[in-house]
Design an enzyme around this catalytic site. Structure first.
Site, PDB file in Angstrom:
ATOM      1  N   GLY A  40      37.274  41.620  35.313  1.00 39.95           N
ATOM      2  CA  GLY A  40      36.755  41.485  33.956  1.00 39.95           C
ATOM      3  C   GLY A  40      36.071  42.748  33.483  1.00 39.95           C
ATOM      4  CB  THR A  41      36.407  45.581  31.811  1.00 41.74           C
ATOM      5  OG1 THR A  41      37.745  45.454  31.324  1.00 41.74           O
ATOM      6  CG2 THR A  41      36.443  45.963  33.275  1.00 41.74           C
ATOM      7  CB  THR A  42      34.461  46.654  28.352  1.00 42.61           C
ATOM      8  OG1 THR A  42      35.659  47.203  28.899  1.00 42.61           O
ATOM      9  CG2 THR A  42      33.413  47.724  28.244  1.00 42.61           C
TER      10      THR A  42
ATOM     11  CE  LYS B 172      35.867  40.032  30.474  1.00 40.18           C
ATOM     12  NZ  LYS B 172      36.451  41.314  30.062  1.00 40.18           N
TER      13      LYS B 172
END
Length: 254
Positions: A38-40, A71
């Protein structure tokens, strides 16, 4: 366990679990190529607190593993945690951190200071060091309202659990360099909350424009960043409709 056969009560939930049920701590056996990442995540301080926002894309190699992963999470009443890296381990780490803060407050009778929370999170990240060395790294970011200093603060980490306090704004994940470049142009210390949120959303849009692992606002699927702010009023999460309205205004100015 001491000589009497009983466990000594500790204010650290993670240490307690490590003694009584170490198999419950975050763990993963699959290789890095099989683990969604997972990003950002971005954060921006404003005059009365701090904002954190995260895109919704998770990738697995060159594939999009999930388009609407979350996230950014509430850590407790006054702090927010965002995660980048191996999603499965990261989400387990968030849950452990949330319980860690609750456990400390129940045992000690008072909540941890923001510096104490930042130190505890660093220790949890350090506990994943062996997996990080195998390519299963988790890199969180912590923001929160410091009740004693009466200001919003931002903490970043490296894969070994090293803790660093950031000034003004920060970003983590594969699109971090592009997001920070965007925030350099739009962020200043006198921003209000709404402007800080708009700057954070724009930085995610700019990061998605250059980084394939970052998912920008998806108007077709109605998928927008998760946005939370921490201030003297506590943590507030913006609704999807609120984020959609701000995103629309941001895109109209590009």
């Amino acid at each position: 366990m001491d000589s009497s056969g009983t466990f000594e009560l500790t204010s650290s939930f993670a240490h307690l679990v490590a003694r009584v049920a170490p198999e419950s701590l975050p763990a993963m056996t699959d290789g890095p190529q099989l683990a969604p990442h997972g990003t950002t995540i971005v954060a921006a301080a404003f005059t009365g607190g701090v904002v954190m926002a995260g895109d919704r894309r998770a990738t697995m190699g060159n594939l999009i593993a999930q388009r609407d992963i979350e996230k950014v999470f509430t850590a407790d009443e006054y702090s927010v945690i965002g995660i980048a890296g191996v999603a499965g381990i990261a989400i387990e780490l968030v849950r452990l951190f949330q319980v860690e803060l609750q456990h400390y407050e129940k045992v000690e009778g008072i909540p941890l200071s923001l510096d104490g929370k930042a130190n505890r999170l660093g220790a949890l990240v350090r506990g994943n060091l062996d997996k990080a060395m195998a390519g299963l790294a988790v890199v969180p970011m912590l923001t929160g309202w410091d009740i004693e200093r009466r200001q919003g603060r931002i903490f970043s980490y490296d894969a070994t659990g090293g803790r660093y306090e950031e000034t003004g704004f920060h970003a983590i994940g594969s699109g971090a360099a592009f997001a920070r470049g965007s925030l350099k142009k739009t962020h200043h210390r006198d921003l209000g909350e709404d402007d800080a949120i708009a700057a954070a959303i724009r930085s995610l849009y700019d990061a998605a424009d250059d980084d394939s692992a970052t998912g920008g606002p998806d108007l077709a699927r109605n998928i927008f960043p998760v946005v939370m702010s921490a201030s003297a009023r506590g943590v507030r999460q913006l609704s999807s409709d609120q984020v959609a309205d701000i995103t629309t205004r941001v895109l109209e100015t590009l």
